[in-house]
Design a protein around this motif. Structure first.
Motif, short mmCIF file in Angstrom:
data_model
loop_
_atom_site.label_atom_id
_atom_site.label_comp_id
_atom_site.label_asym_id
_atom_site.label_seq_id
_atom_site.Cartn_x
_atom_site.Cartn_y
_atom_site.Cartn_z
N ARG A 190 0.81 -1.09 0.02
CA ARG A 190 0.04 -0.02 0.16
C ARG A 190 0.70 1.48 0.02
N LEU A 191 2.19 1.33 0.38
CA LEU A 191 3.21 2.21 0.61
C LEU A 191 4.00 2.29 -0.78
N GLY A 192 3.53 1.39 -1.56
CA GLY A 192 4.38 1.22 -3.03
C GLY A 192 5.75 0.56 -2.89
N PHE A 193 5.74 -0.39 -1.85
CA PHE A 193 7.09 -1.16 -1.77
C PHE A 193 6.81 -2.42 -2.76
N VAL A 194 7.54 -2.93 -3.68
CA VAL A 194 7.57 -4.05 -4.65
C VAL A 194 8.20 -5.10 -3.69
N VAL A 195 8.07 -6.29 -4.21
CA VAL A 195 8.46 -7.67 -3.47
C VAL A 195 9.49 -8.07 -4.31
N SER A 196 10.90 -8.43 -3.55
CA SER A 196 11.89 -9.16 -4.40
C SER A 196 12.42 -10.28 -3.62
N GLU A 197 13.03 -11.18 -4.17
CA GLU A 197 13.50 -12.43 -3.49
C GLU A 197 14.96 -12.73 -3.77
N GLY A 198 15.93 -13.15 -2.94
CA GLY A 198 17.09 -13.40 -3.25
C GLY A 198 17.47 -14.93 -2.97
N PRO A 199 18.65 -15.36 -3.11
CA PRO A 199 19.05 -16.93 -3.09
C PRO A 199 19.16 -16.87 -1.66
N GLU A 200 18.83 -18.54 -1.08
CA GLU A 200 19.25 -18.68 0.21
C GLU A 200 20.73 -19.12 0.62
N ILE A 201 21.09 -19.84 -0.45
CA ILE A 201 22.50 -19.93 -0.40
C ILE A 201 23.32 -18.76 -1.28
N GLU A 202 24.26 -18.51 -0.35
CA GLU A 202 24.69 -16.92 -0.79
C GLU A 202 26.32 -16.89 -0.79
N ASP A 203 26.80 -15.92 -1.01
CA ASP A 203 28.14 -15.69 -0.83
C ASP A 203 28.42 -14.82 0.21
N ASP A 204 29.96 -14.91 0.62
CA ASP A 204 30.17 -13.88 1.66
C ASP A 204 29.96 -12.33 1.41
N ASP A 243 33.96 -18.57 -0.17
CA ASP A 243 32.85 -18.54 0.74
C ASP A 243 31.77 -18.72 0.22
N VAL A 244 31.07 -19.97 0.53
CA VAL A 244 29.75 -20.14 0.31
C VAL A 244 28.98 -20.42 1.46
N LEU A 245 27.83 -19.94 1.77
CA LEU A 245 27.11 -20.09 3.05
C LEU A 245 25.54 -19.83 2.78
N LEU A 246 24.80 -20.07 3.92
CA LEU A 246 23.56 -20.17 4.06
C LEU A 246 23.41 -18.55 4.47
N ARG A 247 22.33 -17.82 3.93
CA ARG A 247 22.24 -16.62 4.42
C ARG A 247 21.76 -16.33 5.85
N THR A 248 22.35 -15.51 6.49
CA THR A 248 21.99 -15.41 7.87
C THR A 248 21.06 -14.32 8.23
N HIS A 249 20.59 -13.63 7.20
CA HIS A 249 19.45 -12.41 7.11
C HIS A 249 19.20 -12.01 5.73
N THR A 250 18.12 -11.40 5.68
CA THR A 250 17.50 -11.17 4.34
C THR A 250 18.44 -9.98 3.72
N SER A 251 19.03 -9.28 4.53
CA SER A 251 19.74 -8.12 4.21
C SER A 251 20.56 -8.22 2.90
N SER A 252 20.95 -9.51 2.58
CA SER A 252 21.74 -9.84 1.47
C SER A 252 21.03 -9.38 0.15
N VAL A 253 19.68 -9.45 0.25
CA VAL A 253 18.87 -9.13 -1.06
C VAL A 253 18.85 -7.67 -1.03
N GLN A 254 19.07 -6.69 -0.21
CA GLN A 254 19.32 -5.32 -0.42
C GLN A 254 20.43 -5.03 -1.34
N VAL A 255 21.67 -5.84 -0.97
CA VAL A 255 22.59 -5.78 -1.81
C VAL A 255 22.34 -6.04 -3.22
#
Ligand code: DAH
Length: 339
Positions: free
Chosen positions: A117-131, A160-172
């Motif tokens: 409702r505030l105009g935010f769109v939804v996006s997703e990123g991978p669960e297996i991430e890099d450093d 470094d391959v890892l499981l993401r510890t937070h969704t902040s990775s998707v910001q990047v």
């Protein structure tokens, strides 16, 4: 003759048949032309005129009664309702049980709706991430102790391959591929090396938010989060921001909402403080913008991140986090929702 009719009536009431053939024999015995009831019609001819009406009705009633009784017996042996393998196709079917959405999906969808409702769109990123996406690009230097805040599952150490510890990775990931204005939320599953208990799990869910544009202020962050909190927990909800630290935001804060259970007066859910902590937030650190290719001289923004389980626990009064993962239908059935 009336006695005879009465006696036959009793006799017919008591008949039974073990097979279809026996039922047919009974039909012949009673209802054929020469059968016991058929013969009554012959005798009827000799009945004096003044009794004909009553007698005729009595014989007819008996005939209808016998016909129904014998047909019912026959039907019980009829195979016409049976399908190929002897299944009675006329029996009612087994009712299909309608499923319900998982409570975490209900809460996630509700949060997405509010930000949409505030105009935010939804996006997703991978669960297996890099450093890079989980730590380095978010301003966690390699040996920085802030990495210890999130006990990580590494799949490979080099690279470094890892499981993401937070969704902040998707910001990047978002900032790497999009120039501002950016207004997006990132729901998803995250992983930490935590012992499972009523309050923690090695798998949980977060929703991250990112807003980058020109001249974004802390007041924008505050107003966005206040709107969100009131939509989710009710219009009387108040928020408070406490100074905190995250490597990727400066300044950083943790947000509490007034306890919706006691209305802020203090109860065992809010540990008698009147407040519940629900998310971390702050103004995006200029380093983070620059590392992802966004000019921090021109743009700035805010970010926030929250745990879906925690919010679902507060919203529904669920005391043990593990219930969300056990998927006992007696638990799940309690969450019926439009979302
Ligand atoms: N990533 C943080 C965590 O997992 C939560 C968080 C805090 C996200 C502050 C943010 C933020 O975007 O600005 O604990």
């Amino acid at each position: 003759m009336l006695d005879k009719i009465k006696a036959l009536q009793d006799e017919v009431a008591a008949i039974n048949a073990a097979t279809k053939e026996e039922a047919e024999e009974l039909r012949i015995k009673y209802l054929s032309k020469k059968g016991l009831i058929g013969q009554l019609f012959n005798e009827f001819k000799t009945v004096p005129a003044e009794h004909k009406k009553a007698m005729g009705a009595a014989i007819n009633d008996l005939k209808v009664f016998a016909l129904e009784k014998i047909n019912t017996l026959k039907d019980s042996f009829s195979e016409s309702n049976l399908g190929a393998n002897g299944v009675d196709l006329t029996l009612p079917g087994e009712a299909m049980k309608l499923g319900t959405r998982h409570p975490l999906a209900v809460v996630r969808n509700e949060i997405i709706e509010i930000f949409a409702r505030l105009g935010f769109v939804v996006s997703e990123g991978p669960e297996i991430e890099d450093d890079w996406h989980v730590f380095s690009a978010l301003n966690f230097p390699p040996e920085h102790p802030a990495r210890d805040m999130q006990d990580t599952f590494f799949i490979e150490k080099d690279p470094d391959v890892l499981l993401r510890t937070h969704t902040s990775s998707v910001q990047v990931r978002m900032m790497e591929k999009t120039q501002p204005p950016i207004r997006a939320i990132f729901p998803g599953r995250v992983f930490r090396n935590e012992a499972i208990s009523a309050r923690a799990h090695c798998i949980f869910h977060q929703i991250e938010g990112l807003y980058v544009d020109e001249n974004v202020s802390f007041a924008d962050l505050k107003q966005t989060l206040l709107y969100f909190a009131r939509e989710l927990f009710g219009e009387k909800t108040e928020i408070r921001l406490r100074p905190s630290y995250f490597p990727f935001t400066e300044p950083s804060a943790e947000m509490d909402v007034s306890c919706s259970i006691c209305g802020g007066k203090g109860c065992n859910v809010c540990k008698y403080t009147g407040w519940l902590e629900i998310l971390g937030c702050g103004m995006v650190d200029p380093n983070v913008l620059n590392l992802s290719g966004i000019d921090s001289e021109k743009f700035n923004g805010f970010a926030f991140g929250m745990g879906v389980e925690r919010i679902a626990m507060l919203k529904y009064g669920v005391k043990d986090l593990r219930l969300f993962f056990e998927n006992d239908v007696r638990f799940l059935n309690q969450f019926k929702s439009a979302y």
